[in-house]
Design a protein around this motif. Structure first.
Motif, PDB file in Angstrom:
ATOM      1  N   ALA A 196      43.788 -50.463-125.368  1.00  7.97           N
ATOM      2  CA  ALA A 196      42.978 -51.678-125.303  1.00  7.97           C
ATOM      3  C   ALA A 196      41.581 -51.433-124.760  1.00  7.97           C
ATOM      4  N   GLU A 197      41.359 -50.269-124.113  1.00 11.06           N
ATOM      5  CA  GLU A 197      40.059 -50.030-123.482  1.00 11.06           C
ATOM      6  C   GLU A 197      39.336 -48.811-124.040  1.00 11.06           C
ATOM      7  N   VAL A 198      39.880 -48.182-125.039  1.00 12.46           N
ATOM      8  CA  VAL A 198      39.235 -47.008-125.612  1.00 12.46           C
ATOM      9  C   VAL A 198      37.820 -47.335-126.078  1.00 12.46           C
ATOM     10  N   VAL A 199      37.657 -48.451-126.779  1.00 14.56           N
ATOM     11  CA  VAL A 199      36.339 -48.821-127.300  1.00 14.56           C
ATOM     12  C   VAL A 199      35.371 -49.109-126.164  1.00 14.56           C
ATOM     13  N   ALA A 200      35.838 -49.779-125.119  1.00 12.42           N
ATOM     14  CA  ALA A 200      34.958 -50.084-123.982  1.00 12.42           C
ATOM     15  C   ALA A 200      34.471 -48.802-123.315  1.00 12.42           C
ATOM     16  N   PHE A 201      35.345 -47.813-123.186  1.00 11.19           N
ATOM     17  CA  PHE A 201      34.910 -46.547-122.599  1.00 11.19           C
ATOM     18  C   PHE A 201      33.943 -45.814-123.528  1.00 11.19           C
ATOM     19  N   ALA A 202      34.160 -45.894-124.829  1.00 15.19           N
ATOM     20  CA  ALA A 202      33.224 -45.281-125.769  1.00 15.19           C
ATOM     21  C   ALA A 202      31.846 -45.929-125.650  1.00 15.19           C
TER      22      ALA A 202
END
Length: 356
Positions: A196-202
């Motif tokens: 759920a947070e992969v995109v936010a970290f990217a």
């Protein structure tokens, strides 16, 4: 069997890592029986931590080492100097949480005076807002900050403590000291949580000067609840990122690097993947570890240790200490065997007791 090591196009067959003859008398360097040269030394300065991350420690009930069991700064500095004399050129200070060790910048300054090409620190970042400046002034050159989520409720779920704002403030403070570079943010990737947070970290990697690194969940939790099914692999995370962003392209890395590095096609932002479960890099491992109570471990998953504290406190010479290090390295494991069923043995200590 083939071990996939940390280079986009490099493979080393395990069968090719046949045991090598012991080094000749008079040679003073750390080379294991498979010919791997050890140049990276991880030194834990404490087993204590102010978080209780689920992949590392139990929520309650940790038995801390007694003060007299912990190596002093003089002892750590001496061991580090002996290791550097054996051609170690990278030193990382770890814990537990190393910033809990009183006067840590003093130790950093001592180690920084040794002829090493890399002096780094692994931390949860909670105290960095006040410590970034003294650490930079002491000579710290690189830093890894553990941060598994960018959401407050999920932070508490993982760390079992509050502290997201403090960690983010610490990262922002680090940006004021360009002598500490790169700033790496380590994210332990767990299935049914991290996706759920992969995109936010990217996105964070693209707008801030941080290298975001996703680390596969390993069986180093104190509770012993690790399951292979909980591992969210690096290739899966990369696919999620590329679904929402442009493709990523490989960044060259040293063969001994643990991280598969990528940047986005436009060159903005860097993402790393540390895949010890799905793509082991044991074939080029160049690391050993010193626990806070003075034990040498040749693998994260070691079940054996070599004692340096007792000889150190009993009058051993530097040559004696070097001999212990050389002997320990000669017994370094070929691989961790996580993917080999009953052949795998859990480490004899949890991550916080070993040092990252």
């Amino acid at each position: 069997m083939t071990l996939l090591v940390d280079s986009p196009h490099t493979f080393i067959p395990v069968a090719s890592l046949a045991r090598k003859p012991q080094q000749a008398a008079g040679e003073r360097r750390l080379v294991d029986s498979y010919g791997r040269r050890i140049s990276d030394f991880r030194i834990s300065v404490t087993d204590r931590c102010n978080f209780r991350c689920v992949y590392c420690m139990p929520e309650e009930g940790m038995q801390w080492l007694k003060r007299e069991s912990i190596l002093s700064f003089d002892e750590i500095e001496r061991i580090a100097r002996v290791a550097v004399g054996l051609r170690v050129d990278e030193i990382r200070l770890t814990g537990g949480e190393p910033t809990l060790r009183p006067d840590l910048p003093e130790l950093v300054a001592r180690v920084a005076r040794l002829p090493v090409r890399s002096l780094s620190l692994t931390t949860n970042g909670f105290l960095l807002r006040s410590m970034a400046r003294p650490l930079a002034e002491a000579g710290l050159k690189r830093i890894n900050v553990s941060l598994d989520t960018l959401q407050h409720d999920r932070f508490h779920q993982i760390a079992r403590r509050h502290g997201l704002d403090e960690v983010l403030a610490g990262l922002a403070e680090l940006e004021r000291y360009p002598s500490i570079s790169p700033i790496k943010v380590n994210v332990v990737a767990m299935r049914d949580f991290t996706e759920a947070e992969v995109v936010a970290f990217a996105e964070l990697a693209r707008r801030r000067p941080y290298v975001i690194r996703f680390i596969e969940f390993m069986p180093l939790d104190a509770d012993g609840n690790w399951q292979r099914e909980r591992v969210l692999t690096g290739p899966e995370i990369k696919a999620i990122i590329e679904r929402d962003f442009m493709p990523m392209v490989p960044v060259p890395a040293e063969a001994s690097s643990t991280s598969r590095r990528f940047t986005f096609a436009d060159g903005i932002g860097e993402i790393g993947f540390i895949n010890p479960v799905s793509q082991p890099f044991c074939g080029t491992c160049n690391r050993i570890r010193l626990t806070a109570d003075g034990q040498i471990r040749t693998c994260l998953f070691s079940i054996d240790e070599w004692d340096l504290r007792a000889p150190l406190r009993s009058g051993a010479s530097d040559d004696d200490l070097a001999d212990i290090l050389i002997d320990a390295v000669s017994h370094k494991e070929l691989k961790h065997k996580i993917n080999e069923g009953d052949a795998f043995q859990r480490a004899s200590r949890s991550m916080s007791q070993i040092g990252g």
